[in-house]
Enzyme design. Sequence first.
Site, short mmCIF file in Angstrom:
data_model
loop_
_atom_site.label_atom_id
_atom_site.label_comp_id
_atom_site.label_asym_id
_atom_site.label_seq_id
_atom_site.Cartn_x
_atom_site.Cartn_y
_atom_site.Cartn_z
N ASP A 1 57.46 32.94 3.97
CA ASP A 1 56.27 33.15 3.14
C ASP A 1 56.66 34.01 1.95
O ASP A 1 57.61 34.79 2.02
CB ASP A 1 55.16 33.82 3.96
CG ASP A 1 53.77 33.54 3.38
OD1 ASP A 1 53.01 32.76 4.01
OD2 ASP A 1 53.44 34.08 2.30
N LEU B 1 43.67 21.42 13.15
CA LEU B 1 43.32 22.56 14.01
C LEU B 1 42.04 23.23 13.55
O LEU B 1 41.70 23.22 12.38
CB LEU B 1 44.46 23.58 14.07
CG LEU B 1 44.82 24.42 12.83
CD1 LEU B 1 43.89 25.60 12.63
CD2 LEU B 1 46.23 24.92 12.94
N LYS C 1 42.46 13.23 6.61
CA LYS C 1 42.05 14.64 6.69
C LYS C 1 40.75 14.90 5.91
O LYS C 1 39.81 15.49 6.45
CB LYS C 1 43.18 15.52 6.13
CG LYS C 1 42.86 16.99 6.06
CD LYS C 1 42.64 17.60 7.43
CE LYS C 1 42.02 18.98 7.32
NZ LYS C 1 41.62 19.53 8.61
N GLY D 1 21.39 25.34 11.12
CA GLY D 1 21.56 26.77 10.91
C GLY D 1 21.98 27.05 9.48
O GLY D 1 21.64 26.29 8.56
N CYS E 1 38.23 25.57 4.56
CA CYS E 1 38.53 24.14 4.58
C CYS E 1 37.36 23.26 4.13
O CYS E 1 37.41 22.67 3.05
CB CYS E 1 39.00 23.71 5.96
SG CYS E 1 40.64 24.38 6.36
P1 NAD Z 1 46.46 30.54 3.97
O1 NAD Z 1 46.04 31.00 2.63
O2 NAD Z 1 46.06 31.34 5.18
O3 NAD Z 1 48.05 30.43 4.03
C1 NAD Z 1 48.84 29.93 3.01
C2 NAD Z 1 50.13 30.75 3.00
O4 NAD Z 1 51.07 30.14 2.09
C3 NAD Z 1 49.93 32.18 2.51
O5 NAD Z 1 50.45 33.08 3.48
C4 NAD Z 1 50.74 32.24 1.21
O6 NAD Z 1 51.31 33.51 0.96
C5 NAD Z 1 51.79 31.19 1.46
N1 NAD Z 1 52.45 30.65 0.26
C6 NAD Z 1 51.89 30.34 -0.92
N2 NAD Z 1 52.84 29.85 -1.76
C7 NAD Z 1 54.01 29.85 -1.08
C8 NAD Z 1 55.33 29.45 -1.40
N3 NAD Z 1 55.65 28.94 -2.59
N4 NAD Z 1 56.28 29.60 -0.46
C9 NAD Z 1 55.99 30.13 0.75
N5 NAD Z 1 54.75 30.52 1.11
C10 NAD Z 1 53.77 30.38 0.20
O7 NAD Z 1 45.94 29.04 4.11
P2 NAD Z 1 45.70 28.20 5.45
O8 NAD Z 1 44.32 28.38 5.94
O9 NAD Z 1 46.83 28.43 6.37
O10 NAD Z 1 45.77 26.71 4.87
C11 NAD Z 1 46.98 26.13 4.46
C12 NAD Z 1 46.75 24.65 4.24
O11 NAD Z 1 46.41 24.04 5.47
C13 NAD Z 1 45.61 24.32 3.29
O12 NAD Z 1 45.91 23.17 2.57
C14 NAD Z 1 44.45 24.05 4.25
O13 NAD Z 1 43.48 23.21 3.67
C15 NAD Z 1 45.18 23.36 5.37
N6 NAD Z 1 44.50 23.48 6.68
C16 NAD Z 1 44.05 24.69 7.09
C17 NAD Z 1 43.40 24.77 8.32
C18 NAD Z 1 42.80 26.08 8.80
O14 NAD Z 1 42.02 26.04 9.75
N7 NAD Z 1 43.10 27.21 8.18
C19 NAD Z 1 43.25 23.63 9.12
C20 NAD Z 1 43.78 22.43 8.68
C21 NAD Z 1 44.40 22.36 7.44
#
Ligand code: NAD
Length: 432
Positions: A30, A149, A203, A252, A259
């Site tokens: 990260d 998830l 998705k 609600g 997301c």
């Molecule tokens: P998040 O913001 O919690 O995490 C993203 C991470 O990526 C951060 O820690 C950030 O520092 C890091 N990052 C950014 N640029 C980077 C780079 N160049 N190199 C390395 N790390 C980098 O987001 P999230 O909730 O984990 O979501 C991530 C993706 O997954 C999104 O596209 C989201 O739509 C998808 N998603 C999320 C969920 C969920 O429940 N959170 C579920 C399904 C899909």
Amino acid sequence: MKLSVIGTGYLGATHAAAMAELGHEVLGIDVDETKVARLSAGQVPFYEPGLPELLSKHVESGALRFGTSIAEAGEFADLHFVCVGTPQKPGELAADMTYVDAAFTALLEHVRPGAVLVGKSTVPVGTAARLAQQCAAAGGALVWNPEFLREGFAVEDTLRPDRIVIGAEDDDARAVLERAYESILATGTPLVVTDFPTAELVKVAANSFLATKISFINAMAEICEVTGGDVTKLAEAIGHDDRIGKKFLRAGLGFGGGCLPKDIRAFMARAGELGVDQAVAFLKNVDEINQRRRARMVDLAREMCGDSLAGRRVGILGAAFKPDSDDIRDSPALDVAFAIQRSGAAVRVYDPQAMGNAKDSYPTLAYAPSILDACDDADVVLHLTEWAEFRSLQPDDLASVVRAKNMLDGRNVLDPQHWRAEGWHFRALGRP
Ligand code: NAD
């Protein structure tokens, strides 16, 4: 297998720990050094049930480690999962693709020939085809593997997903990913193999459907509010039809989080670019219905305070966008709390897990260390995130601390008859 996970937020940290649990050797990368330091110490920087145990187990065993060097990821593994964020662009509906593009560009400078890159972020349709060319030029191959998830159940959903979707043009690359998921697939988990656009669309289609279901029942709540109907009974009755089903039919305060809101907006934006905006024009209504529920909560709070919020004290139960998570991205609860404060009331917010995030993002709201402190001397109490400890609240628990016995249930989980029998003025969305 050795693999890397690029981006260790809610999705990536969970994915990394779950892949270690499946027996792989995992390096999580990260750009956020603080996050990496905490993960390296075996600590999860957000609230997700079951994840701290899984993470510390595999950090201690050495199967899982974290770093900030994407070059190290290229050296370490030939299978890379890209899990970086795709937030909504400020002032636009579209997704901000800068993190995905930066992560792929950086990673591709360091991968070995034959490396497999797996896109897991939620992206506008067409992204994978574009990135696949970039990967091929660097000697790698791309597969797209959307993630379904649910926060609050992330570990369970990753280890025991209800389906795995793989979009691929290259059978060898797909086979590598299937090998990584071998133990999950061996349990009979359905595998859907598609082309790139279908995998990307699965998705956003799933999230659009879920958002639509929630806004549908909330639209019925609006009708119930003017007709004297009870939306909870209506939902129960239509939910018995198994073509409709009961899930996601709870009226609600509506949806929020990192997301659903941004995904339906990005889908509308992408459809517009493709000239098929009419196909998903209904999502605009879905979004508007969802936003109207928040405004309705504020109006009901005002009504319960004698038609003005100015100078009133409002106890707010909930800050996270949903229970069992500390995620406050696009949180309906905080949106409502902020609007009520703007109307001149003094709010006090309590949430079991999301206080830290809430304070960072809404520093001007006032926070309380417990339910009772949040409700202390309140003219009205708003229940906005259905944590178990709020769901089990009894009228007696609050009776001695509030100024007026006014309860407004934004999640339709408290029993109106019970609260009214105890002398409370009780209101809820979509109910008489
Ligand atoms: P998040 O913001 O919690 O995490 C993203 C991470 O990526 C951060 O820690 C950030 O520092 C890091 N990052 C950014 N640029 C980077 C780079 N160049 N190199 C390395 N790390 C980098 O987001 P999230 O909730 O984990 O979501 C991530 C993706 O997954 C999104 O596209 C989201 O739509 C998808 N998603 C999320 C969920 C969920 O429940 N959170 C579920 C399904 C899909």
